[in-house]
Design an enzyme around this catalytic site. Structure first.
Site, PDB file in Angstrom:
ATOM      1  N   ASN A   1       0.850  -1.185   0.000  1.00 17.12           N
ATOM      2  CA  ASN A   1       0.000   0.000   0.000  1.00 17.12           C
ATOM      3  C   ASN A   1       0.890   1.241   0.000  1.00 17.12           C
ATOM      4  OD1 ASN A   1      -1.513   2.279   1.100  1.00 17.12           O
ATOM      5  ND2 ASN A   1      -3.150   0.813   1.507  1.00 17.12           N
TER       6      ASN A   1
ATOM      7  N   LYS B   1       0.411   3.811   2.860  1.00 18.28           N
ATOM      8  CA  LYS B   1       0.982   3.372   4.140  1.00 18.28           C
ATOM      9  C   LYS B   1       2.509   3.445   4.110  1.00 18.28           C
ATOM     10  CE  LYS B   1      -2.543   0.122   5.833  1.00 18.28           C
ATOM     11  NZ  LYS B   1      -2.754  -1.257   6.325  1.00 18.28           N
TER      12      LYS B   1
ATOM     13  N   ASP C   1      -2.180  -3.692  11.208  1.00 15.27           N
ATOM     14  CA  ASP C   1      -3.594  -3.762  10.862  1.00 15.27           C
ATOM     15  C   ASP C   1      -4.265  -2.598  11.567  1.00 15.27           C
ATOM     16  OD1 ASP C   1      -5.625  -4.828   9.347  1.00 15.27           O
ATOM     17  OD2 ASP C   1      -6.342  -6.164  10.925  1.00 15.27           O
TER      18      ASP C   1
ATOM     19  N   PHE D   1      -6.326   8.928   2.853  1.00 13.75           N
ATOM     20  CA  PHE D   1      -6.968   7.792   2.194  1.00 13.75           C
ATOM     21  C   PHE D   1      -7.923   7.119   3.157  1.00 13.75           C
ATOM     22  CE2 PHE D   1      -3.124   6.388   4.246  1.00 13.75           C
ATOM     23  CZ  PHE D   1      -3.392   5.132   4.756  1.00 13.75           C
TER      24      PHE D   1
ATOM     25  N   TYR E   1     -10.879   6.272   5.345  1.00  9.93           N
ATOM     26  CA  TYR E   1     -11.956   7.047   5.955  1.00  9.93           C
ATOM     27  C   TYR E   1     -11.533   8.478   6.329  1.00  9.93           C
ATOM     28  CZ  TYR E   1     -14.309   2.500   6.598  1.00  9.93           C
ATOM     29  OH  TYR E   1     -14.910   1.273   6.398  1.00  9.93           O
TER      30      TYR E   1
END
Length: 209
Positions: A9, A12, A68, A165, A167
């Site tokens: 990602n 991230k 996570d 990105f 929410y």
């Protein structure tokens, strides 16, 4: 220190690299040549982070961490939580998984008529460091740790902002009158759930260098 972040990602990766700084060379799964679907079958953020880090450690025997993250909304009993990235698909089998726009639409719909908009983002990072055993080609796991970061806030009623990105356009952190998507990465990377978890990770890594 060279270390693998078990993700591809880009958002991230950019966040983590900015937060950790030049003292660490953070590699992605692409850098390893790994295109596997990592296991995420846990019912908690902790389980999923551990699964992903352990998978990469077992296959490549490298320093690795995995994360996570979940958005936990008070009025929804902690949903979407561990299912944040695929919330829309869980509520509607016809919806695409990992579709941020669909996820936000679903969440706002679930909150219709509810006055309690309290929510928090929570990130869990699982770290595995390796150490040579002295025998060529063999390694042992000498350090396995978990780090948690939380930021409290609320879900607003409409999207605002274009950065970030997930929410970010509907999450307003406590103490601010702007969403993560409005605040921009420079501010977000100092106050976010991921930033707080990574700060703990970085402190631990510096102690073990």
């Amino acid at each position: 220190m060279k270390i693998v972040f078990a993700t591809n990602n880009k958002h991230k990766l950019d966040e983590i690299r900015d937060i950790l700084g030049p003292s660490f060379e953070v590699l992605s799964l692409n850098d390893l040549g790994c295109h596997d679907d990592l296991p995420e079958t846990g019912s908690t953020l902790e389980e999923n982070a551990r699964q992903k880090a352990q998978y990469i450690y077992d296959k490549y025997h490298c320093n690795v961490f995995a994360d996570d993250t979940g958005l936990e909304v008070e009025a929804l009993g902690g949903e979407p939580g561990v299912y944040s990235a695929r919330y829309a698909a869980i509520k509607d089998p016809n919806a695409e998984s990992h579709d941020s726009e669909a996820n936000m639409t679903t969440l706002l719909k679930e909150l219709e008529g509810k006055t309690n908009r309290n929510a928090r983002f929570r990130t869990v990072i699982s770290l595995i460091l390796t150490s040579p055993t002295g025998k060529q080609g063999e390694h042992q796991n000498y350090d396995s740790s978990l780090f948690e970061g939380i930021v409290e806030g609320e879900i607003i009623r409409e999207r605002r902002g274009s950065e970030g990105f997930g929410y970010d356009p509907i999450f307003q952190p406590e103490g601010y009158n702007k969403t993560f998507a409005e605040l921009g990465n420079d501010i977000k990377n100092t106050i976010s759930h991921r930033a707080r978890a990574v700060a703990k990770l970085a402190a631990h890594l510096k102690e073990t260098k």
